[in-house]
Design an enzyme around this catalytic site. Structure first.
Site, PDB file in Angstrom:
ATOM      1  N   PHE A 213     -21.803 -12.159  24.826  1.00 37.79           N
ATOM      2  CA  PHE A 213     -21.643 -10.962  24.173  1.00 37.79           C
ATOM      3  C   PHE A 213     -20.152 -10.658  23.907  1.00 37.79           C
ATOM      4  CE2 PHE A 213     -25.232  -9.463  26.810  1.00 37.79           C
ATOM      5  CZ  PHE A 213     -25.959 -10.037  25.983  1.00 37.79           C
TER       6      PHE A 213
ATOM      7  N   HIS B  77       0.785  -1.107   0.100  1.00 33.04           N
ATOM      8  CA  HIS B  77       0.015   0.022  -0.077  1.00 33.04           C
ATOM      9  C   HIS B  77       0.730   1.304  -0.192  1.00 33.04           C
ATOM     10  CE1 HIS B  77      -2.621  -3.379   1.593  1.00 33.04           C
ATOM     11  NE2 HIS B  77      -3.515  -2.640   1.217  1.00 33.04           N
TER      12      HIS B  77
ATOM     13  N   LEU C 128      -9.520  -3.179  10.232  1.00 35.02           N
ATOM     14  CA  LEU C 128      -9.356  -1.650  10.822  1.00 35.02           C
ATOM     15  C   LEU C 128     -10.100  -1.495  11.935  1.00 35.02           C
ATOM     16  CD1 LEU C 128      -9.945  -0.394   7.074  1.00 35.02           C
ATOM     17  CD2 LEU C 128      -7.835  -0.102   8.668  1.00 35.02           C
TER      18      LEU C 128
ATOM     19  N   ARG D  51     -19.565 -18.110  38.725  1.00 37.12           N
ATOM     20  CA  ARG D  51     -19.197 -16.830  38.483  1.00 37.12           C
ATOM     21  C   ARG D  51     -18.938 -16.138  39.706  1.00 37.12           C
ATOM     22  NH1 ARG D  51     -25.035 -13.611  37.906  1.00 37.12           N
ATOM     23  NH2 ARG D  51     -26.468 -15.062  39.019  1.00 37.12           N
TER      24      ARG D  51
ATOM     25  N   HIS E 192      -5.469   2.245  -4.501  1.00 34.56           N
ATOM     26  CA  HIS E 192      -5.433   1.450  -3.322  1.00 34.56           C
ATOM     27  C   HIS E 192      -4.673   0.265  -3.262  1.00 34.56           C
ATOM     28  CE1 HIS E 192      -6.703   0.937   0.939  1.00 34.56           C
ATOM     29  NE2 HIS E 192      -6.698  -0.532   0.696  1.00 34.56           N
TER      30      HIS E 192
ATOM     31  N   GLU F  77     -18.323  -3.724  24.024  1.00 34.65           N
ATOM     32  CA  GLU F  77     -17.453  -5.052  24.452  1.00 34.65           C
ATOM     33  C   GLU F  77     -16.389  -5.239  23.451  1.00 34.65           C
ATOM     34  OE1 GLU F  77     -21.016  -5.197  23.838  1.00 34.65           O
ATOM     35  OE2 GLU F  77     -21.859  -5.927  25.598  1.00 34.65           O
TER      36      GLU F  77
ATOM     37  N   LEU G  65      -9.884   8.797  -0.152  1.00 36.26           N
ATOM     38  CA  LEU G  65     -10.270   7.637  -0.758  1.00 36.26           C
ATOM     39  C   LEU G  65     -10.334   6.261  -0.246  1.00 36.26           C
ATOM     40  CD1 LEU G  65      -8.201   8.922  -4.291  1.00 36.26           C
ATOM     41  CD2 LEU G  65     -10.973   8.528  -3.704  1.00 36.26           C
TER      42      LEU G  65
END
Lengths: 619, 619
Positions: free
Chosen positions: B383, B29, B117, B310, B253, B358, B179
């Site tokens: 979750f 890149h 990302l 727990r 790109h 989360e 872009l």
């Protein structure tokens, strides 16, 4: 009664019923229901357009409780609307009841399951995209949001795309009751900050007192008047409003009132009521999308040429687009890699760019299928991991969505491990009712894409970045749940199972072993779930119970375990009479960058490693 | 040279080197690197404080490339700083090189892997929390963001928490090059909108021309002057800036320049340079956190009493907190359910509420371990599906984090399927190098929590909502990779494997079968990964190759497949001589609401179903 009096009476009924059902259940969320009761009373009485006798009518509004734990309030609304009886409402949380702890679409008025926070708004974006750009019908999507869940990034993906696509048909109602499960939320009652955020994301924002019926009424009217922006109504409320012993008090999240408190609450709220609301029915209308299908002409590829299955996915999706007007394309800003761009260019009116927001990508698909469309959503296979909770919930929603993940495995090469899906087969297999496909050549891929269109549930296709040889004639037929024995003789000593890129390695291994006088059976297990148990059992039997499974994937839960599934038993289903000895060749060390062939070899999943595994078996 | 001239020359070198390495690699890149070169030149020359001879020095700044695809620029920086040679830089993307396609921490200057990302900023929040509140050192976290990735909801989780915790030690640099991979981003060059969003999330925002060196310089100085807000610098840039043939042009790109173009580019950029920058070293300093450990006193529970695992997790974490000053607690606004609140109340200065976000929860853990802390992050097991991509990437980061998921399986009861983790074992097993624990009683859970603290990699514990009997004496010892044979005799005919809640069902089945004259061996497989293959193989052998595995989880990839793993082979590792016949009892239909016992029975994983499966086996 005047309108405000009617609203108030209805709101009190919704509160009373939320308490009655949760106290009867002994658990649930009355306080989170009571905060939004005034908001819902005005909505139900005067704004919602919904024909409860025809829940699937295309013109109906949609009411989505993103704060799914306020389900008692939703059920109280259904009771007031005459959709369910008081008696059924009181079966909340009981085994076998449709009135579950969080809403699920086994109730026909519920579009999608909620309860994992931050999903209702993203899904609403999908419904609203369908409404504004496909159906072109004037229905609205009313979304009830909790304030705790505004911390979920997924909601901001929905905010940005709702603003970008100018979805004025969304009216989101933020029940800002200040208190989360274990104390105050991040922003408490700072409505200005929510409003600033919403405006910066392109939304119209209205701040009101959520217990002031006139303000609620005005806000709805103002929201309906928007023509180019979705609206967020920020309603300052009190958790447990209406019952002084718990109103705006911490420590009352998710707790049913004991009988004595419930009695006092009902007294303070004016007692049981059984008001019935004649909910406005929507005007008649039909979706703008054509429903006329034409014959499907799939792309074909010459045997012996090379094509990447991701490219075949793109070609086939475009072909589907020509034949089926209800097919919709969605992609996470990588359509030139997944090849969803072929569809996007051919049918731009049915393609919706979701940018790099994979949770929203899946949520939009779920929203589209609420309106009966067939969404195909694509991104890099690795990035569906970003949306796993949405996929999990989509299964609970009994949603029909199609997902395509490209760039799977170490065979993508130089980009390195961040871009390599090595857990996607596992993840997608462990979704209720899912279908998992991993085609090995372009003609097969194209056929499977066509089959995806009508396959219910969560349907996932893994595609390959690299070009691979076309193995099959376009005339050959493949099916979900099928497999293909690609090399076979009476002398086979070991069965080798591959799929996608590894099938090609298995074929190279076959050639080498054949030259050395060793015969193997090779199976293309393109349908990873459901799996073709009969063929696998027969092959194991024919090859002395010796099997090698090779996959471009971690060893846990992928192709290897799909093969083992063919031999294990379950309740009422005996395991195979004889279990084969199975060697799994899978990725077991962290890959780096390199050429595809180098990385497959380093991972131990290339032809030489298959050859070695077969020889080790034969001693 | 004047400062601006120095900056310019260095920036051109960074561009040239980004082109040289990618052209040598034939992929990568360059254009995404060139846009941020001016920003990085000023940073490297004048603002970054980093001792490249001591990458782990506690006082070092942190430089995190959230836009991991700009890796060539990062490597060019390392070269300019003298950390890597020009020669090594040119091994970009080659097999076996540390210079991978996206940054990974096998290079000691890289804190965490990026390339998926929207992860760099959330992780930076974790590093900055450590810097401001634990280390109390003046280092800064410099984060380079792409504009496409601002669509990721995870970045807005980071924005909200960065603002909430007033992390003025974060300076995020948005390389707004307009872009994305396949065209313009959602906001293009609309810097005002990014700025408005950042401000609404509590950040200081500065808009600049990202190619104006003086503006860059001023922006950094302004950012460093902030005392109560993190800063987002919105730098308007051109993708491919500096080479007129590609600057601000779509379609470039992720494409290396071919040799002829690279030659023209180098000419336009003034040719190769080999400037060496003497990067500022940080002032000396030591973290404020104590490093003195004291003896660990774990909680104990009386055999025969009942405790939810727990709750034992919460007790044990608090005990760890007393003994180990580097243990940190994080929770997703459910600490009164996961019982992380015991730690939070005892050690508020080491507990960081992450609210219902989360992805940020896991990212903060990853950031904390960058600074050497031992983060324990908890939420409902279901979750963690929200954060799966973060967990996947954490493994690529070689991160050491501890995750605890409560409320697993149908046995949670009335709340319904949205709250039931039924794929967490699968998901966590398919993480590179992970450890997966599922304790069956409170004493065992407490011991395993203690072992988690020093276990490297991604370590996951699944806990149970319901209270279950305490089976083991506090003196009994358990280990990662171990198991416990809890019922055994010479007459055993079938092996039954359970873990967590299902072990208790297996024990009930044992009693009933014993009364009927049938003897079974019962194994507590509390270490799901790594799995105790020797014990499983021995048990299978002893019981005629008959095994029943029972799990409160989907059938794919969980406890059942962990058991099968003990019998399959891998490269260089032969499968078991004889494979057992295995029946998997798992959840195979969609659960609803109901009492735990009702739901376990409906799912076919209760004692009566185990009894039936054993009897079916014995014909």
């Amino acid at each position: 009664m005047s309108a405000p009096e009617q609203w108030h009476e209805l709101a009190q009924q919704l509160r009373v019923d939320s308490i009655r059902s949760t106290t009867a259940a002994g658990s649930g969320h009355p306080s989170s229901s009571m905060s939004a009761a005034d908001l819902m009373a005005v909505l139900l009485q005067d704004y919602l357009h919904y024909d409860f006798s025809q829940p699937k009518a295309p013109t109906n509004d949609h009411l989505i409780f993103s704060k799914g734990h306020a389900a008692p309030l939703l059920y109280a609304i259904y009771k007031a609307a005459g959709a369910i009886s008081d008696q059924e409402m009181l079966t909340l949380r009981k085994f076998g009841s449709r009135i579950e702890g969080h809403p699920v679409p086994i109730l026909p008025y519920v579009d999608v399951a909620t309860g994992s926070l931050g999903q209702g708004l993203p899904i609403s974006v999908g419904v609203a995209l369908a409404g504004k750009y496909l159906d072109k019908l004037p229905y609205h999507v009313w979304v009830v949001l909790g304030d705790s869940e505004m911390a979920e990034g997924s909601n901001w993906e929905a905010m940005e795309l709702g603003g970008f696509y100018k979805l004025n048909n969304i009216i989101a109602i933020l029940d800002m009751n200040r208190l989360g499960q274990r104390g105050q939320t991040m922003l408490g009652w700072d409505g200005d900050q929510y409003a600033a955020r919403a405006r910066s994301f392109g939304w119209h924002a209205i701040e009101i007192d959520g217990h002031n019926l006139d303000q609620i009424n005005s806000a709805y009217a103002e929201a309906l008047a928007q023509t180019a922006q979705p609206t967020l109504i920020i309603a300052r409320t009190e958790k447990g409003h209406g019952f002084s012993e718990i109103a705006n008090k911490d420590g009352w999240h998710g707790k049913a009132l004991p009988a004595d408190m419930a009695e006092r609450a009902l007294k303070e709220l004016g007692g049981e009521r059984h008001i019935s609301v004649a909910v406005h029915k929507p005007a008649a209308g039909v979706p703008a999308t054509s429903s006329e299908c034409t014959a499907l002409t799939l792309p074909t590829y010459a045997k012996g040429s090379t094509t990447a299955t991701r490219s075949a996915y793109g070609d086939a999706l475009k072909a589907l687009g020509a034949a089926l007007p209800d097919v919709v394309g969605l992609d996470g800003e990588v359509s030139n890699s997944t090849y969803a761009e072929y569809f996007a260019k051919a049918y731009p009116e049915r393609f919706f760019e979701q940018y790099i927001a994979e949770q929203q990508l899946v949520a939009s698909a779920v929203g589209m299928q609420v309106r009966g469309y067939k969404p195909f959503a694509s991104t890099f296979a690795a990035f569906f991991a970003r949306a796993y909770d949405f996929i999990r919930m989509a299964a609970i929603s009994r949603a029909n969505i199609k997902l395509s993940g490209s760039h799977a495995g170490v065979s993508i090469g130089e980009d390195g491990p961040s871009q390599m899906a090595l857990e996607d087969l596992t993840m997608m297999r462990a979704v209720f009712g899912s279908t998992v496909l991993y085609p090995s050549d372009a003609n097969q891929a194209a056929q499977l894409v066509a089959l995806m269109a009508d396959q219910p549930g969560i349907v996932y296709m893994r595609t390959t970045r690299e070009k691979t040889p076309v193995l099959y004639d376009p005339s050959e037929k493949f099916s979900i749940g099928g497999s293909r024995v690609v090399r076979q003789s009476d002398a086979d000593q070991v069965t080798v199972v591959g799929a996608g890129i590894t099938l090609h390695e298995a074929l190279k291994a076959y050639d080498q072993l054949k030259a050395e006088g060793v015969s193997i059976r090779v199976i293309d297990l393109y349908s990873v779930k459901p799996v073709d148990a009969a063929t696998l059992r027969a092959a194991a039997h024919a090859t002395g119970g010796r099997m090698v499974v090779v996959e471009d994937h971690w060893a846990e839960g992928g192709l290897g375990d799909a093969v083992l599934e063919a031999f294990t038993g379950a309740e009422g289903q005996a395991p195979a009479a004889a279990f084969p000895r199975v060697v799994k060749l899978a990725v077991t060390s962290m890959p780096g960058s390199g050429q595809p062939a180098e990385l497959m070899d380093a991972a131990g999943i290339s032809a030489p490693h298959i050859v070695a595994a077969v020889k080790a078996f034969l001693g």
